[in-house]
Design a protein around this motif. Structure first.
Motif, PDB file in Angstrom:
ATOM      1  N   LYS A 227       0.651  -1.216   0.039  1.00  0.00           N
ATOM      2  CA  LYS A 227      -0.051   0.099   0.007  1.00  0.00           C
ATOM      3  C   LYS A 227       0.768   1.244  -0.043  1.00  0.00           C
ATOM      4  O   LYS A 227       0.413   2.214  -0.578  1.00  0.00           O
ATOM      5  N   LEU A 228       1.892   1.317   0.569  1.00  0.00           N
ATOM      6  CA  LEU A 228       2.936   2.345   0.511  1.00  0.00           C
ATOM      7  C   LEU A 228       3.787   2.525  -0.535  1.00  0.00           C
ATOM      8  O   LEU A 228       4.708   3.446  -0.591  1.00  0.00           O
ATOM      9  N   ASN A 229       3.419   1.483  -1.544  1.00  0.00           N
ATOM     10  CA  ASN A 229       4.091   1.661  -2.825  1.00  0.00           C
ATOM     11  C   ASN A 229       5.939   1.155  -2.562  1.00  0.00           C
ATOM     12  O   ASN A 229       6.580   1.674  -3.273  1.00  0.00           O
ATOM     13  N   LEU A 230       5.968   0.301  -1.809  1.00  0.00           N
ATOM     14  CA  LEU A 230       7.470  -0.171  -1.186  1.00  0.00           C
ATOM     15  C   LEU A 230       7.361  -1.650  -1.457  1.00  0.00           C
ATOM     16  O   LEU A 230       8.383  -2.427  -0.704  1.00  0.00           O
ATOM     17  N   LEU A 231       6.858  -2.268  -2.369  1.00  0.00           N
ATOM     18  CA  LEU A 231       6.888  -3.575  -2.767  1.00  0.00           C
ATOM     19  C   LEU A 231       8.339  -4.144  -3.104  1.00  0.00           C
ATOM     20  O   LEU A 231       8.601  -5.367  -2.637  1.00  0.00           O
TER      21      LEU A 231
ATOM     22  N   ARG B  60       4.457 -11.848  -7.597  1.00  0.00           N
ATOM     23  CA  ARG B  60       3.747 -12.013  -8.992  1.00  0.00           C
ATOM     24  C   ARG B  60       2.076 -11.626  -8.724  1.00  0.00           C
ATOM     25  O   ARG B  60       1.686 -10.856  -9.522  1.00  0.00           O
ATOM     26  N   GLU B  61       1.507 -12.005  -7.541  1.00  0.00           N
ATOM     27  CA  GLU B  61       0.130 -11.741  -7.384  1.00  0.00           C
ATOM     28  C   GLU B  61       0.110 -10.187  -7.003  1.00  0.00           C
ATOM     29  O   GLU B  61      -1.015  -9.664  -7.486  1.00  0.00           O
ATOM     30  N   ALA B  62       0.837  -9.682  -6.333  1.00  0.00           N
ATOM     31  CA  ALA B  62       0.679  -8.281  -5.781  1.00  0.00           C
ATOM     32  C   ALA B  62       0.869  -7.312  -7.187  1.00  0.00           C
ATOM     33  O   ALA B  62       0.394  -6.409  -7.066  1.00  0.00           O
ATOM     34  N   ARG B  63       1.796  -7.743  -8.029  1.00  0.00           N
ATOM     35  CA  ARG B  63       1.954  -7.021  -9.049  1.00  0.00           C
ATOM     36  C   ARG B  63       0.872  -6.952 -10.294  1.00  0.00           C
ATOM     37  O   ARG B  63       0.464  -6.048 -10.849  1.00  0.00           O
ATOM     38  N   LYS B  64       0.023  -8.204  -9.973  1.00  0.00           N
ATOM     39  CA  LYS B  64      -1.130  -8.401 -11.046  1.00  0.00           C
ATOM     40  C   LYS B  64      -2.140  -7.381 -10.509  1.00  0.00           C
ATOM     41  O   LYS B  64      -2.808  -6.844 -11.302  1.00  0.00           O
ATOM     42  N   GLU B  65      -2.349  -7.207  -9.247  1.00  0.00           N
ATOM     43  CA  GLU B  65      -3.262  -6.333  -8.484  1.00  0.00           C
ATOM     44  C   GLU B  65      -2.942  -4.681  -8.937  1.00  0.00           C
ATOM     45  O   GLU B  65      -3.891  -3.855  -9.203  1.00  0.00           O
ATOM     46  N   ASP B  66      -1.578  -4.673  -9.490  1.00  0.00           N
ATOM     47  CA  ASP B  66      -1.213  -3.201  -9.463  1.00  0.00           C
ATOM     48  C   ASP B  66      -1.489  -2.702 -10.758  1.00  0.00           C
ATOM     49  O   ASP B  66      -1.464  -1.368 -11.270  1.00  0.00           O
ATOM     50  N   ARG B  67      -1.884  -3.542 -11.776  1.00  0.00           N
ATOM     51  CA  ARG B  67      -1.996  -3.146 -13.053  1.00  0.00           C
ATOM     52  C   ARG B  67      -3.266  -3.004 -13.404  1.00  0.00           C
ATOM     53  O   ARG B  67      -4.290  -2.823 -12.895  1.00  0.00           O
TER      54      ARG B  67
END
Length: 99
Positions: A60-64, A92-99
């Motif tokens: 959430k803080l953009n610190l993935l 991978r799953e978190a990056r999918k959410e960001d798309r």
């Protein structure tokens, strides 16, 4: 207990600092790290079936790229194949959410 490289320790210290700068202090992680060591703590948390609150908060803080999962990917020689697989899946799953 395997000892983490100085580079991994420095990365984790910087991760904690970046969180602090955004008013997030991972107190549970810090305590576990002091008690168990860096690698055992990261392995335990990454392999956990639960997505850790720290991962969610850093996302959430953009610190993935500063999560412990990112540390596993950045320092693959220090972790097991299971650790790498679990970390890669979460990222991978978190990056999918960001798309």
């Amino acid at each position: 207990m395997r000892k983490a490289s100085l580079a991994l320790e420095a990365f984790i210290d910087e991760t904690i600092q970046k969180g602090r700068e955004k008013r997030y202090i991972p107190t549970v992680f810090i305590g576990m790290r002091q008690q168990l060591g860096t690698i055992p703590t990261i392995s335990r948390l990454v392999r956990s079936g639960d997505i850790q609150s720290g991962f969610k908060r850093l996302h959430k803080l953009n610190l993935l790229d500063w999560t412990i999962e990112a540390a596993v990917e950045k320092f693959p020689d220090e972790f097991t194949g299971d650790d790498l697989e679990c970390a890669a899946f979460r990222l991978r799953e978190a990056r999918k959410e960001d798309r």
